[in-house]
Design a protein around this motif. Structure first.
Motif, PDB file in Angstrom:
ATOM      1  N   TRP A 284       0.845  -1.203   0.000  1.00  7.03           N
ATOM      2  CA  TRP A 284       0.000   0.000   0.000  1.00  7.03           C
ATOM      3  C   TRP A 284       0.874   1.245   0.000  1.00  7.03           C
ATOM      4  CZ3 TRP A 284      -4.439   2.318  -0.733  1.00  7.03           C
ATOM      5  CH2 TRP A 284      -4.721   3.526  -0.088  1.00  7.03           C
ATOM      6  N   PHE A 285       0.737   2.051  -1.064  1.00  8.29           N
ATOM      7  CA  PHE A 285       1.415   3.340  -1.147  1.00  8.29           C
ATOM      8  C   PHE A 285       0.457   4.504  -0.973  1.00  8.29           C
ATOM      9  CE2 PHE A 285       4.214   0.604  -3.793  1.00  8.29           C
ATOM     10  CZ  PHE A 285       5.405   0.779  -3.106  1.00  8.29           C
ATOM     11  N   GLY A 286      -0.814   4.280  -1.242  1.00  9.14           N
ATOM     12  CA  GLY A 286      -1.788   5.361  -1.163  1.00  9.14           C
ATOM     13  C   GLY A 286      -1.778   6.262  -2.374  1.00  9.14           C
ATOM     14  N   MET A 287      -1.564   5.664  -3.550  1.00 11.93           N
ATOM     15  CA  MET A 287      -1.576   6.449  -4.778  1.00 11.93           C
ATOM     16  C   MET A 287      -2.000   5.541  -5.927  1.00 11.93           C
ATOM     17  SD  MET A 287       2.466   6.686  -5.740  1.00 11.93           S
ATOM     18  CE  MET A 287       3.103   5.444  -6.878  1.00 11.93           C
ATOM     19  N   SER A 288      -2.418   6.150  -7.012  1.00 10.42           N
ATOM     20  CA  SER A 288      -2.712   5.406  -8.230  1.00 10.42           C
ATOM     21  C   SER A 288      -1.861   5.952  -9.362  1.00 10.42           C
ATOM     22  CB  SER A 288      -4.204   5.513  -8.581  1.00 10.42           C
ATOM     23  OG  SER A 288      -4.568   6.851  -8.821  1.00 10.42           O
ATOM     24  N   VAL A 289      -1.696   5.142 -10.409  1.00 12.63           N
ATOM     25  CA  VAL A 289      -0.829   5.531 -11.530  1.00 12.63           C
ATOM     26  C   VAL A 289      -1.597   5.388 -12.833  1.00 12.63           C
ATOM     27  CG1 VAL A 289       1.201   4.761 -10.248  1.00 12.63           C
ATOM     28  CG2 VAL A 289       0.111   3.205 -11.899  1.00 12.63           C
ATOM     29  N   VAL A 290      -1.035   5.951 -13.896  1.00 15.62           N
ATOM     30  CA  VAL A 290      -1.665   5.889 -15.213  1.00 15.62           C
ATOM     31  C   VAL A 290      -0.573   5.943 -16.274  1.00 15.62           C
ATOM     32  CG1 VAL A 290      -1.961   8.404 -15.336  1.00 15.62           C
ATOM     33  CG2 VAL A 290      -3.471   6.908 -16.677  1.00 15.62           C
ATOM     34  N   ASP A 291      -0.808   5.250 -17.396  1.00 13.16           N
ATOM     35  CA  ASP A 291       0.103   5.355 -18.537  1.00 13.16           C
ATOM     36  C   ASP A 291       0.058   6.772 -19.077  1.00 13.16           C
ATOM     37  OD1 ASP A 291       0.957   2.660 -18.640  1.00 13.16           O
ATOM     38  OD2 ASP A 291      -0.923   2.090 -19.591  1.00 13.16           O
ATOM     39  N   VAL A 292       1.195   7.292 -19.449  1.00 12.39           N
ATOM     40  CA  VAL A 292       1.259   8.679 -19.893  1.00 12.39           C
ATOM     41  C   VAL A 292       0.433   8.901 -21.155  1.00 12.39           C
ATOM     42  CG1 VAL A 292       3.336   8.422 -21.303  1.00 12.39           C
ATOM     43  CG2 VAL A 292       2.843  10.622 -20.212  1.00 12.39           C
ATOM     44  N   ASP A 293       0.333   7.869 -22.022  1.00 16.85           N
ATOM     45  CA  ASP A 293      -0.417   8.062 -23.259  1.00 16.85           C
ATOM     46  C   ASP A 293      -1.927   7.993 -23.055  1.00 16.85           C
ATOM     47  OD1 ASP A 293      -0.706   5.389 -22.784  1.00 16.85           O
ATOM     48  OD2 ASP A 293       0.243   4.709 -24.642  1.00 16.85           O
TER      49      ASP A 293
END
Length: 435
Positions: A284-293
């Motif tokens: 658990w980091f407490g963040m979400s990520v997304v592909d730049v494109d």
């Protein structure tokens, strides 16, 4: 709400300028107030449960209501009705409706799927959505989860496996007769763009099955869970938690909001860990990520993101989380996870899932670590190295990506079942309404 449309962008970014904070009126009840009622005692253990049982038994749907309903959702499909029924007849007996009750008020409706039968305990396992566990704060009313099958039978349910990361909930119900099961481990279809799929559900009031036909989309999902699938099935909230099937009758996932669904393979992996270890732990980091494109052009402009390269950026940061405390910002580049270079959001999610299996199975998880290196994008600072917390998936913090349910949905007019003695039965309505 974001639904899939061939003419619209596949990803609608969340507003980075807002920190997520839980709404003022609703909260997640598990694991603070777990269901304590005995399944063996059934509906005789409280006057409230007895009142619910008496009312719904008295209002069992008639034959007329099964033949005619203005809410039937028979979508256009290339499959003829006879073939369609052959497909449905194998699955719909296992499709149930599930509702959360506060006192005698029915608050949230979902569908579910019976996935296991224990002949020794005479106990079935129902798979559904953890959305059912939202409740008003500081309520003194009894809380109950009640399952209703196709023939109108009511079952008192108890929480079993709760996973807020994947929005999963399994329930246990007892039955004097064996209930029909759908085995998720059967041969599964390969996910193909534009393959025909059907979202199934069941209404609590009428016990009628609902079906919504559409096509599968391999576009990026609109939530922080990258394993999700999307489709063009415009199903109602009643179908949430119900199965998503192919036009050949194979269950490939369960339905969530906004035409999203979680693949069966992911569900099976989670349930296997739960059966084996009685817990499921994730980094658990407490963040979400997304592909730049996947970002829209105004995000590229706002954060001055370069066009070249295949990489992953931080989408949002949960206030008070490890990422927040280490000064991670939306737009920062995700560089490595445990030394592995990150090139896509799906790769990142896969590494987290693999780490979850290791942490769950490890006798001493303190010896395991999951470290993320972040490259700050718009700040002249060194790289940020953060180590994940090891958190059980029934921790409420995991649910921030799903946003729960809106207060407007919770407080809909004609939603309440305040006094069953003064209600009329309308087989065509999705819920009971006051006279």
């Amino acid at each position: 709400m974001y639904g899939y449309s061939p003419t619209c962008p596949s990803y609608s970014p969340y507003d980075y300028s807002r920190d997520y904070e839980p709404g003022p009126e609703l909260c997640l009840r598990f694991p603070d107030k777990k269901e304590t009622g005995s399944l063996d005692a059934r509906f005789d253990q409280s006057p409230v449960l007895k009142k619910i049982l008496d009312y719904y038994v008295d209002q069992k749907p008639s034959r007329d209501s099964l033949w005619f309903s203005k809410d039937d959702q028979y979508a256009k499909t290339t499959v003829d009705k006879k073939k369609l029924w052959r497909i449905y007849s194998k699955i719909t007996p296992s499709v149930v409706s599930v509702s959360s009750f506060f006192g005698v008020e029915r608050k949230i409706d979902c569908s579910g799927l019976i996935i296991d039968w224990n002949s020794i305990e005479n106990e079935a396992t129902v798979l559904t959505s953890a959305k059912l566990l939202w409740s008003p704060k500081d309520t003194s009313l009894e809380f109950h989860l009640i399952v209703r099958t196709a023939d109108g039978t009511l079952f008192l349910a108890r929480e079993d496996y709760v996973d807020y990361h994947y929005n999963l909930l399994t329930l246990k119900i007892k039955s004097t007769i064996e209930l029909k099961v759908v085995d998720l481990r059967c041969r599964q279809a390969e996910y193909v763009e534009r393959m025909s799929v059907i979202a199934l559900g069941r209404a609590f009031q009428t016990c009628l099955p609902f079906d919504y036909v559409g096509e599968l989309s391999l576009a990026s999902p609109n939530y922080g869970c990258d394993e999700l699938l999307m489709s063009t099935c415009k199903f109602s909230e009643i179908c949430e938690g119900g199965p998503l099937i192919t036009d050949t009758g194979y269950v490939i996932g369960i339905n969530f909001k906004d035409a999203h669904s979680l693949p069966a393979a992911v569900i099976l992996s989670c349930l296997e860990m739960w059966r084996s270890f009685g817990t499921v732990v994730r980094p658990w980091f407490g963040m979400s990520v997304v592909d730049v494109d996947q970002l829209s052009y105004w995000i590229w402009e706002r954060y001055n993101i370069p066009v070249e390269g295949s990489y992953v950026v931080v989408k949002e940061v949960l206030k008070g989380s490890i990422a927040d405390k280490n000064d991670v910002h939306p737009g920062d580049l995700v560089s490595t996870c445990n030394g592995v270079s990150i090139r896509s959001a799906k790769q990142y999610s896969q590494l987290l899932s693999e780490a979850s299996q290791v942490l769950t199975a490890c006798a001493d998880s303190s010896q395991q670590s999951f470290t993320l290196v972040i490259n700050p994008f718009d700040r002249h600072t060194d790289n940020i190295s953060i180590e994940a917390e090891q958190v059980s998936v029934d921790d409420k913090r995991f649910n921030y990506r799903w946003r729960g349910i809106s207060c407007g949905e919770w407080n809909k007019i004609n939603e309440l079942l305040r006094n069953p003695g003064h209600l009329r039965y309308d087989p065509s309505a999705p819920r009971y309404t006051p006279t």
